[in-house]
Design an enzyme around this catalytic site. Structure first.
Site, PDB file in Angstrom:
ATOM      1  NE  ARG A  57       2.378  -5.172  11.595  1.00  0.00           N
ATOM      2  CZ  ARG A  57       3.540  -5.045  10.934  1.00  0.00           C
ATOM      3  NH1 ARG A  57       4.647  -5.595  11.414  1.00  0.00           N
ATOM      4  NH2 ARG A  57       3.590  -4.383   9.809  1.00  0.00           N
ATOM      5  NE  ARG A  60       9.111  -4.409   5.383  1.00  0.00           N
ATOM      6  CZ  ARG A  60       7.817  -4.757   5.420  1.00  0.00           C
ATOM      7  NH1 ARG A  60       7.170  -4.959   4.295  1.00  0.00           N
ATOM      8  NH2 ARG A  60       7.193  -4.900   6.560  1.00  0.00           N
ATOM      9  NE  ARG A  92      -3.961  -1.250  10.784  1.00  0.00           N
ATOM     10  CZ  ARG A  92      -2.943  -0.749  10.087  1.00  0.00           C
ATOM     11  NH1 ARG A  92      -3.017   0.465   9.583  1.00  0.00           N
ATOM     12  NH2 ARG A  92      -1.867  -1.467   9.910  1.00  0.00           N
ATOM     13  NE  ARG A 103       6.817  -0.911  11.057  1.00  0.00           N
ATOM     14  CZ  ARG A 103       5.777  -0.972  10.248  1.00  0.00           C
ATOM     15  NH1 ARG A 103       5.863  -0.478   9.021  1.00  0.00           N
ATOM     16  NH2 ARG A 103       4.648  -1.514  10.633  1.00  0.00           N
ATOM     17  CE  LYS A 109      -2.076  -0.962   3.923  1.00  0.00           C
ATOM     18  NZ  LYS A 109      -1.440  -2.235   4.340  1.00  0.00           N
TER      19      LYS A 109
END
Ligand code: ADP
Length: 192
Positions: A150, A127, A88, A139, A13
């Site tokens: 998540r 990543r 969300r 992160r 996104k």
């Protein structure tokens, strides 16, 4: 023109939002980035949000709706916004409708990024490896366990927004597993 991008974590996104900003002169609002800025600034909100985010859970609807409500009033949002990571929950979706309805600037399209969860986990792993190789900080919520959490939160709390938008005729699906270029072409085509 206002656009909403919806999809599981890591579906691309943010990447597409950046491309759309350039093409259409819109402003990307990533609520994840906004929260991470609060954390970096050491604000009270940031302190509260960090523990929730690191556990892979959602920050409360009240906080998120308030954050977006004041942000969209700023001058850089005048041409329209790409909502990335908001709404969300169904509650947030309804609040956004009300907000934009009052401004007379409704949503033009809701774009769902359809993605395979195991491929997303593989993408996350590469990543993380790239981030570490570049000497950057990973992160707090980017580890496999929290990422899977998540994904579950997306399925349970965010995916139920989709039938809500389907009913309005605004929902379009794109293949989040395609290349960045192909996804971008798909989106341009559906926006006409
Ligand atoms: P991703 O799309 O990779 O999951 P984001 O950067 O959009 O990452 O969000 C990171 C975290 O920030 C979420 O897991 C959640 O804790 C919090 N967050 C971001 N946007 C919202 C929102 N609209 N409502 C509630 N929590 C949010």
């Amino acid at each position: 023109m206002n656009l909403i991008l919806i999809g599981p974590p890591g579906a691309g996104k943010g990447t597409q939002a950046k491309i759309l900003e350039e093409i259409y002169g819109l402003k990307q609002l990533s609520t994840g980035d906004m929260l991470r800025a609060e954390i970096a600034d050491g604000t009270d909100l940031g302190k509260k949000a960090k523990a929730i985010m690191d556990a892979g859970n959602l920050v409360s609807d009240d906080i998120m709706v308030g954050m977006i409500e004041s942000r969209i009033e700023q001058a850089d949002c005048a041409k329209g916004v790409i909502f990335d990571g908001f709404p969300r929950t169904v509650e947030q979706a309804k609040a956004l409708d009300t907000m934009l309805g009052k401004k007379g600037k409704p949503v033009k399209a809701v774009i769902e990024f359809v993605a395979d969860e195991e491929t997303l986990v593989d993408r996350l792993k590469s990543r993380i490896a790239q981030t570490i190789a570049a000497g950057q900080e990973v992160r707090g919520d980017d580890n496999e366990e929290t990422f899977r959490k998540r994904l579950g939160v997306y399925r349970a709390q965010t995916a139920p927004i989709l039938p809500y938008y389907e009913g309005t005729g605004l929902l379009h699906k794109v293949d989040g597993m395609a290349s960045v270029e192909d996804v971008s072409k798909e989106i341009k085509a559906l926006l006409g």
